[in-house]
Structure formats: C-alpha cells, structure tokens
Design a protein around this motif. Structure first.
Motif, PDB file in Angstrom:
ATOM      1  N   VAL A  69       0.840  -1.203   0.000  1.00  0.00           N
ATOM      2  CA  VAL A  69       0.000   0.000   0.000  1.00  0.00           C
ATOM      3  C   VAL A  69       0.870   1.246   0.000  1.00  0.00           C
ATOM      4  CG1 VAL A  69      -1.643   1.356   1.352  1.00  0.00           C
ATOM      5  CG2 VAL A  69      -1.978  -1.112   1.113  1.00  0.00           C
ATOM      6  N   TYR A  70       1.873   1.260   0.866  1.00  0.00           N
ATOM      7  CA  TYR A  70       2.777   2.416   0.923  1.00  0.00           C
ATOM      8  C   TYR A  70       3.605   2.528  -0.363  1.00  0.00           C
ATOM      9  CZ  TYR A  70       1.814   3.372   5.849  1.00  0.00           C
ATOM     10  OH  TYR A  70       1.207   3.711   7.028  1.00  0.00           O
ATOM     11  N   LYS A  71       3.964   1.391  -0.930  1.00  0.00           N
ATOM     12  CA  LYS A  71       4.696   1.412  -2.197  1.00  0.00           C
ATOM     13  C   LYS A  71       3.836   2.041  -3.297  1.00  0.00           C
ATOM     14  CE  LYS A  71       8.176  -0.435  -2.942  1.00  0.00           C
ATOM     15  NZ  LYS A  71       9.580   0.079  -2.941  1.00  0.00           N
ATOM     16  N   GLN A  72       2.555   1.719  -3.305  1.00  0.00           N
ATOM     17  CA  GLN A  72       1.645   2.306  -4.291  1.00  0.00           C
ATOM     18  C   GLN A  72       1.527   3.817  -4.096  1.00  0.00           C
ATOM     19  OE1 GLN A  72      -0.022   0.368  -6.811  1.00  0.00           O
ATOM     20  NE2 GLN A  72      -0.225   2.464  -7.590  1.00  0.00           N
ATOM     21  N   MET A  73       1.480   4.246  -2.835  1.00  0.00           N
ATOM     22  CA  MET A  73       1.439   5.680  -2.547  1.00  0.00           C
ATOM     23  C   MET A  73       2.708   6.364  -3.049  1.00  0.00           C
ATOM     24  SD  MET A  73      -0.133   5.828   1.319  1.00  0.00           S
ATOM     25  CE  MET A  73      -1.845   5.392   1.677  1.00  0.00           C
ATOM     26  N   ALA A  74       3.848   5.731  -2.813  1.00  0.00           N
ATOM     27  CA  ALA A  74       5.127   6.303  -3.261  1.00  0.00           C
ATOM     28  C   ALA A  74       5.163   6.420  -4.780  1.00  0.00           C
ATOM     29  CB  ALA A  74       6.286   5.441  -2.757  1.00  0.00           C
ATOM     30  N   PHE A  75       4.695   5.393  -5.478  1.00  0.00           N
ATOM     31  CA  PHE A  75       4.644   5.436  -6.940  1.00  0.00           C
ATOM     32  C   PHE A  75       3.757   6.583  -7.423  1.00  0.00           C
ATOM     33  CE2 PHE A  75       5.603   0.616  -7.433  1.00  0.00           C
ATOM     34  CZ  PHE A  75       6.954   0.893  -7.391  1.00  0.00           C
ATOM     35  N   HIS A  76       2.587   6.711  -6.780  1.00  0.00           N
ATOM     36  CA  HIS A  76       1.624   7.719  -7.212  1.00  0.00           C
ATOM     37  C   HIS A  76       2.190   9.138  -7.060  1.00  0.00           C
ATOM     38  CE1 HIS A  76      -2.171   9.872  -7.732  1.00  0.00           C
ATOM     39  NE2 HIS A  76      -1.915  10.496  -6.591  1.00  0.00           N
ATOM     40  N   PHE A  77       2.689   9.436  -5.868  1.00  0.00           N
ATOM     41  CA  PHE A  77       3.138  10.808  -5.614  1.00  0.00           C
ATOM     42  C   PHE A  77       4.495  11.104  -6.242  1.00  0.00           C
ATOM     43  CE2 PHE A  77      -0.034  10.231  -2.254  1.00  0.00           C
ATOM     44  CZ  PHE A  77      -0.793  11.369  -2.479  1.00  0.00           C
ATOM     45  N   GLY A  78       5.206  10.091  -6.645  1.00  0.00           N
ATOM     46  CA  GLY A  78       6.464  10.306  -7.339  1.00  0.00           C
ATOM     47  C   GLY A  78       6.320  10.327  -8.848  1.00  0.00           C
ATOM     48  N   SER A  79       5.103  10.108  -9.338  1.00  0.00           N
ATOM     49  CA  SER A  79       4.885  10.033 -10.788  1.00  0.00           C
ATOM     50  C   SER A  79       4.974  11.409 -11.441  1.00  0.00           C
ATOM     51  CB  SER A  79       3.513   9.416 -11.080  1.00  0.00           C
ATOM     52  OG  SER A  79       2.482  10.313 -10.719  1.00  0.00           O
ATOM     53  N   VAL A  80       5.143  11.416 -12.743  1.00  0.00           N
ATOM     54  CA  VAL A  80       5.284  12.658 -13.501  1.00  0.00           C
ATOM     55  C   VAL A  80       3.998  13.479 -13.491  1.00  0.00           C
ATOM     56  CG1 VAL A  80       4.590  11.644 -15.709  1.00  0.00           C
ATOM     57  CG2 VAL A  80       6.179  13.587 -15.690  1.00  0.00           C
ATOM     58  N   LYS A  81       2.862  12.845 -13.203  1.00  0.00           N
ATOM     59  CA  LYS A  81       1.585  13.549 -13.204  1.00  0.00           C
ATOM     60  C   LYS A  81       1.276  14.216 -11.864  1.00  0.00           C
ATOM     61  CE  LYS A  81      -0.590  10.638 -16.725  1.00  0.00           C
ATOM     62  NZ  LYS A  81      -1.727   9.748 -17.050  1.00  0.00           N
ATOM     63  N   VAL A  82       2.004  13.840 -10.818  1.00  0.00           N
ATOM     64  CA  VAL A  82       1.731  14.392  -9.488  1.00  0.00           C
ATOM     65  C   VAL A  82       2.925  15.211  -8.975  1.00  0.00           C
ATOM     66  CG1 VAL A  82       1.073  13.863  -7.113  1.00  0.00           C
ATOM     67  CG2 VAL A  82       0.211  12.449  -8.997  1.00  0.00           C
ATOM     68  N   ILE A 195      -3.398  23.914   5.901  1.00  0.00           N
ATOM     69  CA  ILE A 195      -3.186  24.675   4.669  1.00  0.00           C
ATOM     70  C   ILE A 195      -4.402  24.607   3.745  1.00  0.00           C
ATOM     71  CG2 ILE A 195      -0.692  24.329   4.782  1.00  0.00           C
ATOM     72  CD1 ILE A 195      -0.982  22.258   2.553  1.00  0.00           C
ATOM     73  N   GLY A 196      -5.417  23.831   4.148  1.00  0.00           N
ATOM     74  CA  GLY A 196      -6.634  23.737   3.350  1.00  0.00           C
ATOM     75  C   GLY A 196      -6.362  23.142   1.977  1.00  0.00           C
ATOM     76  N   ASN A 197      -6.944  23.741   0.947  1.00  0.00           N
ATOM     77  CA  ASN A 197      -6.774  23.250  -0.420  1.00  0.00           C
ATOM     78  C   ASN A 197      -5.666  23.984  -1.173  1.00  0.00           C
ATOM     79  OD1 ASN A 197      -8.897  21.338  -0.260  1.00  0.00           O
ATOM     80  ND2 ASN A 197     -10.394  22.996  -0.537  1.00  0.00           N
ATOM     81  N   ASP A 198      -4.782  24.604  -0.423  1.00  0.00           N
ATOM     82  CA  ASP A 198      -3.697  25.381  -1.018  1.00  0.00           C
ATOM     83  C   ASP A 198      -2.650  24.444  -1.617  1.00  0.00           C
ATOM     84  OD1 ASP A 198      -1.798  27.171  -1.785  1.00  0.00           O
ATOM     85  OD2 ASP A 198      -1.293  27.861   0.234  1.00  0.00           O
ATOM     86  N   GLY A 199      -2.676  24.290  -2.933  1.00  0.00           N
ATOM     87  CA  GLY A 199      -1.705  23.420  -3.586  1.00  0.00           C
ATOM     88  C   GLY A 199      -0.280  23.907  -3.431  1.00  0.00           C
ATOM     89  N   TYR A 200      -0.116  25.231  -3.354  1.00  0.00           N
ATOM     90  CA  TYR A 200       1.236  25.773  -3.200  1.00  0.00           C
ATOM     91  C   TYR A 200       1.788  25.449  -1.811  1.00  0.00           C
ATOM     92  CZ  TYR A 200       5.163  29.026  -3.275  1.00  0.00           C
ATOM     93  OH  TYR A 200       6.421  29.572  -3.225  1.00  0.00           O
ATOM     94  N   GLY A 201       0.910  25.508  -0.796  1.00  0.00           N
ATOM     95  CA  GLY A 201       1.336  25.146   0.557  1.00  0.00           C
ATOM     96  C   GLY A 201       1.769  23.685   0.625  1.00  0.00           C
ATOM     97  N   GLU A 202       1.007  22.817  -0.039  1.00  0.00           N
ATOM     98  CA  GLU A 202       1.380  21.399  -0.100  1.00  0.00           C
ATOM     99  C   GLU A 202       2.722  21.224  -0.792  1.00  0.00           C
ATOM    100  OE1 GLU A 202      -1.616  18.101  -1.051  1.00  0.00           O
ATOM    101  OE2 GLU A 202      -0.360  18.118  -2.856  1.00  0.00           O
ATOM    102  N   TYR A 203       2.937  22.008  -1.842  1.00  0.00           N
ATOM    103  CA  TYR A 203       4.202  21.949  -2.577  1.00  0.00           C
ATOM    104  C   TYR A 203       5.383  22.355  -1.689  1.00  0.00           C
ATOM    105  CZ  TYR A 203       8.012  23.886  -5.364  1.00  0.00           C
ATOM    106  OH  TYR A 203       9.255  24.208  -5.848  1.00  0.00           O
ATOM    107  N   LEU A 204       5.210  23.424  -0.895  1.00  0.00           N
ATOM    108  CA  LEU A 204       6.286  23.890  -0.025  1.00  0.00           C
ATOM    109  C   LEU A 204       6.646  22.841   1.031  1.00  0.00           C
ATOM    110  CD1 LEU A 204       5.286  27.638   0.539  1.00  0.00           C
ATOM    111  CD2 LEU A 204       7.101  26.729  -0.946  1.00  0.00           C
ATOM    112  N   ILE A 205       5.629  22.199   1.607  1.00  0.00           N
ATOM    113  CA  ILE A 205       5.883  21.145   2.594  1.00  0.00           C
ATOM    114  C   ILE A 205       6.594  19.970   1.932  1.00  0.00           C
ATOM    115  CG2 ILE A 205       4.797  19.472   4.144  1.00  0.00           C
ATOM    116  CD1 ILE A 205       2.540  21.513   4.556  1.00  0.00           C
ATOM    117  N   ASP A 206       6.135  19.626   0.738  1.00  0.00           N
ATOM    118  CA  ASP A 206       6.761  18.526  -0.002  1.00  0.00           C
ATOM    119  C   ASP A 206       8.227  18.828  -0.279  1.00  0.00           C
ATOM    120  OD1 ASP A 206       6.364  16.033  -1.917  1.00  0.00           O
ATOM    121  OD2 ASP A 206       7.448  17.555  -3.073  1.00  0.00           O
ATOM    122  N   ARG A 207       8.523  20.064  -0.673  1.00  0.00           N
ATOM    123  CA  ARG A 207       9.899  20.450  -0.985  1.00  0.00           C
ATOM    124  C   ARG A 207      10.793  20.346   0.242  1.00  0.00           C
ATOM    125  NH1 ARG A 207      11.066  26.528  -2.904  1.00  0.00           N
ATOM    126  NH2 ARG A 207      10.560  26.821  -0.696  1.00  0.00           N
TER     127      ARG A 207
END
Length: 219
Positions: A69-82, A195-207
């Motif tokens: 399950v975690y491997k699938q999550m890693a694949f999804h969020f590491g994909s070129v579309k996400v 951060i709500g639905n703030d995609g930029y906030g999610e991006y900053l945390i991810d970075r």
C-alpha cells in the motif's frame, strides 16, 4: 542387657520403616499416583502454540500488504503527473519499514521452529489519491488496523498460548513503534489540514521533506 539391645534394634527398624513409608507417600503425591499435586514431566515452551502460529502467519501477510500500500502511494506521488517527491520519499520509507516488519515475523516463526507455510498477500485496492492529505488519512487507518491486530495477537498469546516470549517480542519490536508511527502521521495530517486546499502550501511542505529540511520526527 540382651533385652535392651533387642528392643533398640526393633525400635530402629520400626522407625526406619515409618520414615520410608512417609517418603514413599510424598513421592507418590508428586507423581500424582495418589491423586495429589503433580508436576508435568515435560513442558515444551519452545514450539509455538497452533493458535499463535496461525495468527503470526496472518500478520506476516498483513505487513506485506501494508508495504505494498505504501509502495503504491510512493509510486503515485512520485509520478510525472503528481510530482510530490518529498511525500513519495516518506511513503517509500514506510513501505520499507512494513517490509522489514514482515521479515521480522518470518524470522521469529523460524526462531520458534515453525514454518511460514505460504504467502497470501492482499493487493492494494486503491491506486491513486486526489491530495496528499487523503493518502495520509488512509495511512492512519491502515496503521490503526495493523496495530489493533498486533494487540489482538498479544491477547491470544497471553490468554490462549500462555507464551511470554511471544508477548515480549510483540511489545519490544512492534507496539511502541506502531503507536509512534500513528502519532507522526496524525501530526502530518493536522499540518496538511491547516493549509486547506492550497496546492502551493502542499508543494512547499513537499519540498522541505524532499530536501531534508523537514522530517516527521520534527513535527
């Protein structure tokens, strides 16, 4: 004089016979032949009770499932579309941990002289997530389920199998770690909700996760 010697000899023989009779009666009580308290001649505390062995095999498969399950999550969020490599790294780490947990159960089963029988691993039902928060909430549910199953096995080990060694194994190698993992994921979920639905906030945390500026231990 001869009478005294004869009397002494008779007394000694009688007393000795009484002592032997008492010792024989005590020995018989230990053997259980007279219905007294009996000690088991041989108790095998090495081999796993069948009930516990079945549960350990199930948990071995559940840990493998969690790893996938975690491997699938890693694949999804590491994909070129996400493109969320920081979160992909987190989920990849969790996947490796669950894989190692499964191996620990395999090694423990082998340590206790049993076999793993066969693998019966359920594949992940979900392959994509709209946001990271959704995946983290799924991860929390999964960790709760895995933890509850480990605690259930602990109760079986205590009540049915009477297996202190197995209880210690579960306590020392899993339960503390499971509680800690749930705590970290819950904090991460709280941060993402803030951060709500703030995609930029999610991006900053991810970075920050990706660059090593932030870790789950620091939340």
């Amino acid at each position: 004089m001869n009478s005294i010697v004869l009397f002494s000899a008779i007394f000694l023989l009688t007393f000795s016979g009484s002592c032997l009779a008492i010792l024989d009666a005590f020995s018989s009580s230990l053997d259980g032949s007279n219905g007294g308290y009996s000690l088991p001649k041989s108790v095998n505390n090495y081999e796993l009770h069948d009930s516990c062995l079945i549960e350990l095999r199930k948990q071995m498969n559940l840990e493998k499932h969690a790893s996938l399950v975690y491997k699938q999550m890693a694949f999804h969020f590491g994909s070129v579309k996400v493109v969320r490599p920081g979160f992909a790294k987190i989920f990849e780490h969790h996947s490796n941990e669950e894989h190692e947990h499964s191996n620990k159960f395999i090694k423990y089963i082998d340590l206790r002289g049993a076999t793993i029988d066969s693998f019966n691993i359920t594949m992940p039902q979900k392959t994509s997530w709209t946001r990271v928060l959704e995946a983290v909430e799924d991860a929390i549910d999964l960790e709760h389920y895995v933890t509850n199953e480990i605690i259930r096995i602990h109760r079986i080990a205590e009540k049915t199998c009477k297996d202190i060694h197995l209880m210690n194994f579960l306590e020392n190698d899993f339960i503390d770690e499971q509680i800690s993992s749930i705590n970290k994921l819950m904090k991460l979920a709280t941060l993402l909700r803030s951060i709500g639905n703030d995609g930029y906030g999610e991006y900053l945390i991810d970075r920050d996760f990706f660059n090593g500026k932030l870790s789950l231990d620091e939340l």
